[in-house]
Design an enzyme around this catalytic site. Sequence first.
Site, short mmCIF file in Angstrom:
data_model
loop_
_atom_site.label_atom_id
_atom_site.label_comp_id
_atom_site.label_asym_id
_atom_site.label_seq_id
_atom_site.Cartn_x
_atom_site.Cartn_y
_atom_site.Cartn_z
N CYS A 21 50.96 89.72 -124.45
CA CYS A 21 51.68 88.46 -124.26
C CYS A 21 52.42 88.39 -122.94
O CYS A 21 52.97 87.34 -122.59
CB CYS A 21 52.63 88.23 -125.43
SG CYS A 21 51.78 87.85 -126.98
N LYS A 24 51.26 85.58 -120.58
CA LYS A 24 51.52 84.16 -120.80
C LYS A 24 51.88 83.45 -119.51
O LYS A 24 52.51 84.02 -118.61
CB LYS A 24 52.67 83.99 -121.80
CG LYS A 24 52.27 84.11 -123.25
CD LYS A 24 53.42 83.70 -124.15
CE LYS A 24 52.99 83.61 -125.60
NZ LYS A 24 54.10 83.14 -126.48
N ASP A 57 57.74 74.79 -130.96
CA ASP A 57 57.74 75.71 -132.10
C ASP A 57 56.51 76.61 -132.07
O ASP A 57 55.66 76.51 -131.19
CB ASP A 57 57.82 74.92 -133.41
CG ASP A 57 58.72 75.59 -134.44
OD1 ASP A 57 58.69 76.83 -134.51
OD2 ASP A 57 59.45 74.88 -135.16
N ASP A 58 56.40 77.49 -133.08
CA ASP A 58 55.37 78.52 -133.06
C ASP A 58 53.99 78.03 -133.45
O ASP A 58 52.98 78.67 -133.12
CB ASP A 58 55.78 79.67 -134.00
CG ASP A 58 57.05 80.36 -133.52
OD1 ASP A 58 57.01 80.94 -132.44
OD2 ASP A 58 58.07 80.28 -134.23
N ASP A 75 46.07 82.19 -130.70
CA ASP A 75 46.66 83.12 -129.76
C ASP A 75 45.61 84.12 -129.30
O ASP A 75 44.81 84.59 -130.11
CB ASP A 75 47.83 83.88 -130.40
CG ASP A 75 48.90 84.25 -129.38
OD1 ASP A 75 48.53 84.85 -128.35
OD2 ASP A 75 50.08 83.97 -129.61
N ASP A 98 52.40 83.74 -136.05
CA ASP A 98 52.83 82.35 -135.89
C ASP A 98 52.90 81.63 -137.23
O ASP A 98 53.75 80.77 -137.45
CB ASP A 98 51.91 81.60 -134.94
CG ASP A 98 52.15 81.94 -133.48
OD1 ASP A 98 53.23 82.46 -133.17
OD2 ASP A 98 51.26 81.69 -132.66
N HIS A 147 34.18 82.00 -131.79
CA HIS A 147 33.52 81.54 -130.57
C HIS A 147 33.66 82.62 -129.52
O HIS A 147 34.70 83.30 -129.43
CB HIS A 147 34.18 80.25 -130.07
CG HIS A 147 33.50 79.68 -128.86
ND1 HIS A 147 32.23 79.15 -128.88
CD2 HIS A 147 33.93 79.56 -127.57
CE1 HIS A 147 31.90 78.72 -127.67
NE2 HIS A 147 32.92 78.96 -126.86
#
Length: 339
Positions: A21, A24, A57-58, A75, A98, A147
């Site tokens: 993360c 990001k 929000d998450d 994510d 999440d 995918h």
Amino acid sequence: MTDQEPSPIRRLTSYAHGGGCACKIPPGELESVVEGLRFTGPSNPEAELLVGLESGDDAAVVRVSGDTALISTADFFTPVVDDAYDWGRIAAANALSDVYAMGGRPVSAINLLGWPRDVLPFELAAEVLRGALDIAHSAGCHVAGGHSIDDPEPKFGMAVTGLVHPDRILRNNTGRAGRPLTLTKPLGVGILNNRHKTTGEDFPHAVASMTALNDRTSAQAVQGGVECATDITGFGLLGHLHKLARASQVTAVLNSAAVPYLEGARTSLRAGYVSGGTRRNLEWVRPHLDSSSVTEEELLLLADAQTSGGLLVVGEIPGHPIIGELIPAAETGKTIMIK
């Protein structure tokens, strides 16, 4: 080495410009990009949107019936560890988080895979998928396809669907003054992951933290009547706490001495293993801090970019440390006071 011989496979994290993360997009840049999307919507929606972009929000939440709402989230990130199976486990736990952060239960997931097929063998990709499958199944969540694309950098994650009762959603904009702040996992995985990427040293306790699900603490929060929570991921504790306090129109008082850290995090910070994502987190949130009583080292620890971190709960969760409280919004406009 002849032309026919394949190139040796390097460490998995060496194929990525960052890790987890910490990759990001910086929060300030991201907010400016999505700002214009908050005021759009379909003219004839099929479902009622309960949680959208308004407070960052998450996950998104839509009501599909009187007592059932659907949680939708996605994510993915580049390798955070060198072990492909562990990377899959971590990425799945992070994506599922999440749903837990919204007070829900994950029911299905699909894989999102980017793979440099001419560089890395597909056997490694299979290990990533196997790790994710094991974590999803441990959460009672189906994995049904996904995918994939040919990508210069390996990337993996999941899109997850969950269920929640519309009256029991945990949001990041419902914090009330006078309520305590509880953190359910120690900080420091970002620093340890950066050290792992740089040196190759393994930190099994960091992997154990990142692969631990937030299911039990989420259920405890919902059962205890908690209304406000978020999970701690790429924007660090300070970034996510700032978003929560801003959305709830309160100020958070953070007791830095009460914040737990993984073994080795502080010494690794002093040795210089700080990601660029962590430094960007701190620079973004610094104008909103009253932090004159703490050191720069402490601020970097609090801004450490987490991958699959714990929940930050406005309320008490038995067995987990209270690290502060919410108070009425400060006249200075600061969202976080650190002592």
